[in-house]
Design an enzyme around this catalytic site. Sequence first.
Site, mmCIF file in Angstrom:
data_model
loop_
_atom_site.group_PDB
_atom_site.id
_atom_site.type_symbol
_atom_site.label_atom_id
_atom_site.label_comp_id
_atom_site.label_asym_id
_atom_site.label_seq_id
_atom_site.Cartn_x
_atom_site.Cartn_y
_atom_site.Cartn_z
ATOM 1 N N ASP A 294 5.438 -2.392 -4.785
ATOM 2 C CA ASP A 294 5.861 -3.108 -3.578
ATOM 3 C C ASP A 294 7.025 -4.049 -3.834
ATOM 4 O O ASP A 294 7.342 -4.394 -4.974
ATOM 5 C CB ASP A 294 4.701 -3.957 -3.051
ATOM 6 C CG ASP A 294 4.504 -5.236 -3.876
ATOM 7 O OD1 ASP A 294 4.385 -5.125 -5.112
ATOM 8 O OD2 ASP A 294 4.501 -6.336 -3.290
ATOM 9 N N ASP B 264 6.714 -3.756 -17.308
ATOM 10 C CA ASP B 264 8.043 -4.354 -17.225
ATOM 11 C C ASP B 264 8.224 -5.272 -18.446
ATOM 12 O O ASP B 264 8.563 -4.813 -19.528
ATOM 13 C CB ASP B 264 8.099 -5.104 -15.886
ATOM 14 C CG ASP B 264 9.473 -5.626 -15.539
ATOM 15 O OD1 ASP B 264 10.464 -5.019 -15.930
ATOM 16 O OD2 ASP B 264 9.549 -6.658 -14.839
ATOM 17 N N GLY C 288 -0.840 -2.401 -7.209
ATOM 18 C CA GLY C 288 0.180 -1.390 -7.463
ATOM 19 C C GLY C 288 -0.315 -0.070 -8.024
ATOM 20 O O GLY C 288 0.231 0.991 -7.717
ATOM 21 N N GLU D 182 -1.901 1.310 -15.075
ATOM 22 C CA GLU D 182 -0.879 0.412 -14.523
ATOM 23 C C GLU D 182 0.148 1.203 -13.709
ATOM 24 O O GLU D 182 0.387 2.379 -13.991
ATOM 25 C CB GLU D 182 -0.146 -0.295 -15.673
ATOM 26 C CG GLU D 182 -0.607 -1.714 -15.952
ATOM 27 C CD GLU D 182 -0.087 -2.730 -14.924
ATOM 28 O OE1 GLU D 182 0.194 -2.346 -13.779
ATOM 29 O OE2 GLU D 182 0.020 -3.904 -15.296
ATOM 30 N N ASP D 183 0.768 0.544 -12.756
ATOM 31 C CA ASP D 183 1.865 1.184 -12.041
ATOM 32 C C ASP D 183 3.133 1.163 -12.903
ATOM 33 O O ASP D 183 3.763 2.185 -13.129
ATOM 34 C CB ASP D 183 2.116 0.521 -10.669
ATOM 35 C CG ASP D 183 2.286 -0.995 -10.750
ATOM 36 O OD1 ASP D 183 2.140 -1.590 -11.847
ATOM 37 O OD2 ASP D 183 2.558 -1.612 -9.700
ATOM 38 N N LYS E 176 9.475 0.376 -18.048
ATOM 39 C CA LYS E 176 10.833 -0.176 -17.966
ATOM 40 C C LYS E 176 11.098 -0.936 -19.270
ATOM 41 O O LYS E 176 11.063 -2.171 -19.322
ATOM 42 C CB LYS E 176 10.903 -1.125 -16.760
ATOM 43 C CG LYS E 176 12.286 -1.288 -16.147
ATOM 44 C CD LYS E 176 12.317 -2.460 -15.176
ATOM 45 C CE LYS E 176 11.892 -2.116 -13.784
ATOM 46 N NZ LYS E 176 12.009 -3.278 -12.859
ATOM 47 N N PHE F 154 15.013 -2.617 -9.722
ATOM 48 C CA PHE F 154 13.763 -2.909 -9.041
ATOM 49 C C PHE F 154 13.351 -1.704 -8.206
ATOM 50 O O PHE F 154 14.079 -1.277 -7.308
ATOM 51 C CB PHE F 154 13.881 -4.152 -8.165
ATOM 52 C CG PHE F 154 12.533 -4.666 -7.761
ATOM 53 C CD1 PHE F 154 11.776 -5.419 -8.646
ATOM 54 C CD2 PHE F 154 11.999 -4.371 -6.511
ATOM 55 C CE1 PHE F 154 10.503 -5.864 -8.305
ATOM 56 C CE2 PHE F 154 10.732 -4.818 -6.159
ATOM 57 C CZ PHE F 154 9.989 -5.568 -7.059
ATOM 58 N N VAL F 155 12.196 -1.138 -8.531
ATOM 59 C CA VAL F 155 11.752 0.083 -7.860
ATOM 60 C C VAL F 155 10.534 -0.181 -6.976
ATOM 61 O O VAL F 155 9.740 -1.085 -7.245
ATOM 62 C CB VAL F 155 11.431 1.201 -8.886
ATOM 63 C CG1 VAL F 155 12.688 1.643 -9.601
ATOM 64 C CG2 VAL F 155 10.374 0.745 -9.891
ATOM 65 N N ARG G 96 4.667 0.182 -0.417
ATOM 66 C CA ARG G 96 3.666 0.815 -1.287
ATOM 67 C C ARG G 96 3.350 2.235 -0.841
ATOM 68 O O ARG G 96 2.976 3.072 -1.646
ATOM 69 C CB ARG G 96 2.365 0.006 -1.293
ATOM 70 C CG ARG G 96 2.467 -1.357 -1.945
ATOM 71 C CD ARG G 96 1.067 -1.889 -2.207
ATOM 72 N NE ARG G 96 1.020 -3.334 -2.427
ATOM 73 C CZ ARG G 96 1.239 -3.913 -3.611
ATOM 74 N NH1 ARG G 96 1.534 -3.183 -4.650
ATOM 75 N NH2 ARG G 96 1.164 -5.229 -3.730
HETATM 76 P P1 IMP Z 1 5.050 -7.221 -16.409
HETATM 77 O O1 IMP Z 1 3.960 -8.193 -16.691
HETATM 78 O O2 IMP Z 1 6.401 -7.889 -16.386
HETATM 79 O O3 IMP Z 1 5.047 -6.026 -17.314
HETATM 80 O O4 IMP Z 1 4.890 -6.760 -14.930
HETATM 81 C C1 IMP Z 1 4.004 -5.831 -14.498
HETATM 82 C C2 IMP Z 1 3.858 -5.922 -12.996
HETATM 83 O O5 IMP Z 1 5.046 -6.424 -12.344
HETATM 84 C C3 IMP Z 1 3.643 -4.551 -12.435
HETATM 85 O O6 IMP Z 1 2.292 -4.194 -12.453
HETATM 86 C C4 IMP Z 1 4.242 -4.662 -11.043
HETATM 87 O O7 IMP Z 1 3.254 -5.132 -10.148
HETATM 88 C C5 IMP Z 1 5.331 -5.715 -11.170
HETATM 89 N N1 IMP Z 1 6.654 -5.096 -11.311
HETATM 90 C C6 IMP Z 1 7.439 -5.057 -12.399
HETATM 91 N N2 IMP Z 1 8.580 -4.396 -12.192
HETATM 92 C C7 IMP Z 1 8.525 -3.972 -10.903
HETATM 93 C C8 IMP Z 1 9.424 -3.194 -10.067
HETATM 94 O O8 IMP Z 1 10.503 -2.723 -10.465
HETATM 95 N N3 IMP Z 1 8.982 -2.972 -8.807
HETATM 96 C C9 IMP Z 1 7.801 -3.433 -8.315
HETATM 97 N N4 IMP Z 1 6.942 -4.140 -9.059
HETATM 98 C C10 IMP Z 1 7.298 -4.410 -10.347
#
Ligand code: IMP
Length: 185
Positions: free
Chosen positions: A164, A108, A49, A104-105, A136, A157-158, A170
């Site tokens: 992706d 979340d 991402g 990071e992209d 987020k 969800f973006v 992507r």
């Molecule tokens: P976390 O561990 O929950 O913070 O998730 C991080 C990863 O989840 C990111 O690097 C993304 O790959 C994926 N992710 C979380 N939210 C989204 C979203 O809204 N769209 C797409 N990928 C997401």
Amino acid sequence: MSKRIPWEADILEVLINEEQIRAKTAEIAHQISQDYEGKEVILVGVMVGAVVFLADLMRAMEIPVSVDFVAISSYGKDTRSSGVVRILKDLDMNIESKHVIIVEDIVDTGLTLKYLVDNLSARSPATLRVCALLDKPSRRKVPVTIHYVGFTVPDKFVVGYGLDFDQRYRNLPFVGVLRPEIYAG
Ligand code: IMP
């Protein structure tokens, strides 16, 4: 808005357009370049991402950088975090005594980042910071510090600009909200 990609029909709304991303990326790159003036930085991209953001960010930076990647287990088709995090591809470089910035992209739940920060900290970098295009915060499960943030996004969800759903979208040049019927199946 370009109509060259037919997947745009799957997008409910454009949250952040190309120009906003370009301006913000330049701003962050400039800030990092100032903060690390006279130093060399290793950017650690979280695959897949962060690849698009990282590619633009590094080209806007005004200090020497090198780049490495880690791959972390992803959610697959599930849009919610499983809470299970593991490294699928580790760094090629030794980061001991180096200035490292995780790129990071989106952050979340924070689970991926927390794992990565703990894991990379144990390798004794000189400094370790985090740069994320999107944050987020409403979904956070564990507290994490993000030193450089592009945009805060709502609990939707973006996709696009590296992000992706099921490996698609992507290559969209903007960040948009996916129509819920797409991931509801
Ligand atoms: P976390 O561990 O929950 O913070 O998730 C991080 C990863 O989840 C990111 O690097 C993304 O790959 C994926 N992710 C979380 N939210 C989204 C979203 O809204 N769209 C797409 N990928 C997401």
